[in-house]
Design a protein around this motif. Structure first.
Motif, short mmCIF file in Angstrom:
data_model
loop_
_atom_site.label_atom_id
_atom_site.label_comp_id
_atom_site.label_asym_id
_atom_site.label_seq_id
_atom_site.Cartn_x
_atom_site.Cartn_y
_atom_site.Cartn_z
N GLY A 97 0.82 -1.21 0.00
CA GLY A 97 0.00 0.00 0.00
C GLY A 97 0.85 1.26 0.00
N ALA A 98 2.07 1.15 0.52
CA ALA A 98 3.00 2.29 0.52
C ALA A 98 3.89 2.28 -0.72
CB ALA A 98 3.84 2.25 1.79
N GLY A 99 3.63 1.33 -1.64
CA GLY A 99 4.39 1.28 -2.88
C GLY A 99 5.67 0.48 -2.84
N GLN A 100 5.89 -0.28 -1.77
CA GLN A 100 7.12 -1.07 -1.66
C GLN A 100 6.75 -2.53 -1.43
OE1 GLN A 100 9.73 0.10 1.52
NE2 GLN A 100 11.32 -1.29 0.89
N VAL A 101 7.02 -3.38 -2.41
CA VAL A 101 6.68 -4.80 -2.26
C VAL A 101 7.90 -5.67 -2.01
CG1 VAL A 101 4.56 -4.68 -3.61
CG2 VAL A 101 6.71 -5.21 -4.76
N ARG A 102 9.09 -5.10 -2.16
CA ARG A 102 10.32 -5.86 -1.91
C ARG A 102 11.27 -5.01 -1.08
NH1 ARG A 102 13.63 -7.23 -6.12
NH2 ARG A 102 14.08 -9.20 -5.09
N MET A 103 12.16 -5.68 -0.40
CA MET A 103 13.25 -5.00 0.29
C MET A 103 14.44 -5.01 -0.67
SD MET A 103 12.32 -4.07 3.23
CE MET A 103 11.72 -4.43 4.84
N PRO A 104 15.03 -3.87 -0.93
CA PRO A 104 16.15 -3.82 -1.88
C PRO A 104 17.29 -4.76 -1.45
CG PRO A 104 15.42 -1.61 -1.30
CD PRO A 104 14.69 -2.56 -0.40
N GLY A 105 17.76 -5.56 -2.41
CA GLY A 105 18.89 -6.44 -2.17
C GLY A 105 18.57 -7.71 -1.39
N MET A 106 17.30 -7.96 -1.13
CA MET A 106 16.92 -9.15 -0.37
C MET A 106 15.88 -9.96 -1.12
SD MET A 106 16.60 -8.06 3.59
CE MET A 106 17.49 -6.69 4.27
N ARG A 107 15.95 -11.27 -0.96
CA ARG A 107 14.86 -12.11 -1.45
C ARG A 107 13.70 -11.93 -0.48
NH1 ARG A 107 16.67 -18.10 -2.05
NH2 ARG A 107 17.28 -17.73 0.09
N THR A 108 12.50 -11.81 -1.00
CA THR A 108 11.34 -11.52 -0.18
C THR A 108 10.35 -12.68 -0.24
OG1 THR A 108 11.59 -9.16 -0.60
CG2 THR A 108 9.46 -9.89 0.24
N PHE A 109 9.98 -13.20 0.95
CA PHE A 109 9.03 -14.28 1.09
C PHE A 109 7.87 -13.80 1.95
CE2 PHE A 109 13.03 -16.22 0.13
CZ PHE A 109 12.72 -17.29 -0.69
N VAL A 110 6.65 -14.12 1.51
CA VAL A 110 5.44 -13.73 2.24
C VAL A 110 4.69 -14.99 2.62
CG1 VAL A 110 3.29 -12.41 2.17
CG2 VAL A 110 5.29 -11.60 0.88
N VAL A 111 4.41 -15.15 3.91
CA VAL A 111 3.63 -16.29 4.38
C VAL A 111 2.16 -15.91 4.32
CG1 VAL A 111 3.13 -17.81 6.33
CG2 VAL A 111 5.49 -17.12 5.87
N SER A 112 1.40 -16.64 3.51
CA SER A 112 -0.03 -16.37 3.36
C SER A 112 -0.74 -17.60 2.83
CB SER A 112 -0.26 -15.20 2.40
OG SER A 112 -1.65 -15.05 2.15
N GLN A 113 -1.88 -17.89 3.40
CA GLN A 113 -2.72 -18.98 2.92
C GLN A 113 -3.71 -18.49 1.86
OE1 GLN A 113 -2.11 -22.11 3.92
NE2 GLN A 113 -0.51 -21.32 5.25
N THR A 114 -3.78 -17.16 1.64
CA THR A 114 -4.80 -16.61 0.75
C THR A 114 -4.24 -15.88 -0.47
OG1 THR A 114 -4.94 -14.58 2.07
CG2 THR A 114 -6.46 -16.37 2.64
N MET A 115 -3.00 -15.46 -0.45
CA MET A 115 -2.43 -14.71 -1.58
C MET A 115 -2.00 -15.67 -2.69
SD MET A 115 0.05 -11.86 0.25
CE MET A 115 1.09 -11.82 -1.17
N PRO A 116 -2.53 -15.53 -3.88
CA PRO A 116 -2.05 -16.38 -4.98
C PRO A 116 -0.70 -15.88 -5.52
CG PRO A 116 -3.92 -15.05 -5.70
CD PRO A 116 -3.68 -14.73 -4.25
N GLN A 117 0.23 -16.80 -5.72
CA GLN A 117 1.55 -16.44 -6.23
C GLN A 117 1.44 -15.71 -7.56
OE1 GLN A 117 5.01 -17.06 -4.95
NE2 GLN A 117 5.07 -15.43 -6.45
N ARG A 118 0.52 -16.10 -8.42
CA ARG A 118 0.41 -15.51 -9.77
C ARG A 118 0.14 -14.01 -9.73
NH1 ARG A 118 -4.21 -18.26 -8.84
NH2 ARG A 118 -6.13 -17.05 -8.89
N ASP A 119 -0.41 -13.50 -8.63
CA ASP A 119 -0.70 -12.08 -8.50
C ASP A 119 0.45 -11.28 -7.90
OD1 ASP A 119 -3.20 -12.69 -9.51
OD2 ASP A 119 -4.20 -12.61 -7.56
N HIS A 120 1.53 -11.98 -7.51
CA HIS A 120 2.63 -11.31 -6.79
C HIS A 120 3.96 -11.83 -7.31
CE1 HIS A 120 -0.35 -9.67 -4.06
NE2 HIS A 120 -0.89 -10.87 -4.04
#
Length: 141
Positions: free
Chosen positions: A56-79
């Motif tokens: 929502g703040a426009g940042q979906v990744r941390m620069p220089g890091m691999r980013t993993f999100v734990v979620s049972q509802t978020m589809p990978q294809r949308d992210h």
């Protein structure tokens, strides 16, 4: 084995967010060397709500890091910019810890943090020493 490091701003009574999820009470401490801290990390682990706040703040990744999100509802294809860990996330996290690399940063995610401490979570990620945690007070007298 890479460590999972929970680096989070918390109030003295153990809160990491306000009643509506706000973090506007957190101030930046100029004495903390964030560059030195970030040099020790190469992976960030987020819960869904923390990820949504970042997005929502426009940042979906941390620069220089691999980013993993734990979620049972978020589809990978949308992210496409992050890796979504759904069912079986605990085993995937265990595999990440076993990989060569720097430490893993658990960013935000009070619920995710609690699930990592849950002794029924398999594999168990609870620390081997109680001195690494400060439990919030159950109440004041």
């Amino acid at each position: 084995m890479r460590r999972i490091r929970y680096v989070v701003a918390a109030s003295l009574d153990g809160y990491i967010a306000g009643p509506n999820g706000e973090a506007d009470w957190i101030i930046t401490d100029p004495d903390i060397d964030f560059r030195a801290l970030f040099e020790q990390l190469d992976t960030v682990l987020l819960g869904r709500r923390t990820f949504e706040a970042m997005a929502g703040a426009g940042q979906v990744r941390m620069p220089g890091m691999r980013t993993f999100v734990v979620s049972q509802t978020m589809p990978q294809r949308d992210h496409r910019d992050v890796t979504v860990l759904g069912e079986g996330w605990e085993d995937r996290l265990a595999a990440l810890r076993a990989e060569a690399g720097k430490d893993i940063w658990l960013f935000g995610g009070g619920s995710l943090f609690r699930s990592l401490l849950d002794p029924t979570t398999k594999p168990n990620f609870a620390p081997s020493s109680s001195r690494t945690l400060i439990a919030p007070s159950a109440g004041s007298s």
